[in-house]
Design a protein around this motif. Sequence first.
Motif, short mmCIF file in Angstrom:
data_model
loop_
_atom_site.label_atom_id
_atom_site.label_comp_id
_atom_site.label_asym_id
_atom_site.label_seq_id
_atom_site.Cartn_x
_atom_site.Cartn_y
_atom_site.Cartn_z
N SER A 30 77.83 -38.24 61.10
CA SER A 30 76.99 -39.21 61.06
C SER A 30 76.00 -39.37 62.36
O SER A 30 76.70 -39.19 63.53
N ASP A 58 73.91 -41.71 51.84
CA ASP A 58 73.85 -42.92 51.60
C ASP A 58 73.41 -43.35 50.03
O ASP A 58 73.71 -44.44 49.57
N ASP A 136 73.62 -43.76 66.90
CA ASP A 136 74.30 -44.71 66.10
C ASP A 136 73.33 -45.92 65.53
O ASP A 136 73.45 -47.21 65.96
N LYS A 138 73.27 -47.31 62.80
CA LYS A 138 73.67 -48.04 61.83
C LYS A 138 74.77 -48.91 62.57
O LYS A 138 75.39 -49.77 61.89
N LEU A 140 77.73 -47.78 63.27
CA LEU A 140 78.94 -47.43 62.78
C LEU A 140 80.17 -47.10 63.58
O LEU A 140 81.24 -47.23 63.64
N ARG A 143 81.45 -49.93 65.60
CA ARG A 143 82.50 -50.58 64.57
C ARG A 143 83.58 -49.79 64.62
O ARG A 143 84.72 -50.44 64.30
N LEU A 149 86.27 -50.19 61.25
CA LEU A 149 85.83 -49.28 60.27
C LEU A 149 87.14 -48.29 60.37
O LEU A 149 87.44 -47.37 61.23
N PHE A 152 86.92 -43.38 59.88
CA PHE A 152 85.62 -42.76 60.33
C PHE A 152 85.43 -41.67 60.78
O PHE A 152 86.10 -41.15 61.56
#
Length: 196
Positions: A30, A58, A136, A138, A140, A143, A149, A152
């Motif tokens: 990602s 996505d 990063d 988003k 993610l 998190r 999350l 991941f």
Amino acid sequence: MPTTAASITRAERAIQNRHRGAVLWLTGLSGAGKSTVAQALARRLFEMDCRSYVLDGDQLRTGLCSDLGFSDAARSENIRRAGELAALFADAGMIVICAFISPFADSRARARALVPDGAFLEIFCQCPLAVCEERDVKGLYRRARDGQLAQFTGISSPYEAPAAPDLVLDTASGSVDAALASLLLLLRERRIVHQS
């Protein structure tokens, strides 16, 4: 009603389109730049009068694969569905640009097996985890590091880098233009698009 053979062959579609149908499978962590490169390539192919379409992770997660979670089994099923869809697009004569983390080598191999030899190109968007975390957009990775999350990829779930990709793109320091040049060269070398 019994299944019948297609009335229009891949070769006929290639003649009409002036390019072969193919699947370009962009894989990487990602934030590695898969979607950016995929959209830039789609634009360039459009300008070349090639029929192409981007399938993005996505995008599929909000529709076709909205029922799936992020367990290993769910990730494999997500890529199975994406591979089936990509194979249909390629059979219709399109150049399908897939942008999926697709963390497991066996899932990518199953997607490759769905299309004829030479029509699946695995592209590794190589970018160090630290750079992906810096990007990063988003939030993610933050998190995931905070424990919000589970499973991941790259943090609490593995990413299996391709052992022998058709192309490696340095998406950490390389430009989008450099990536496009490499991708177009590959498409020409593999005779998916014409030299001109």
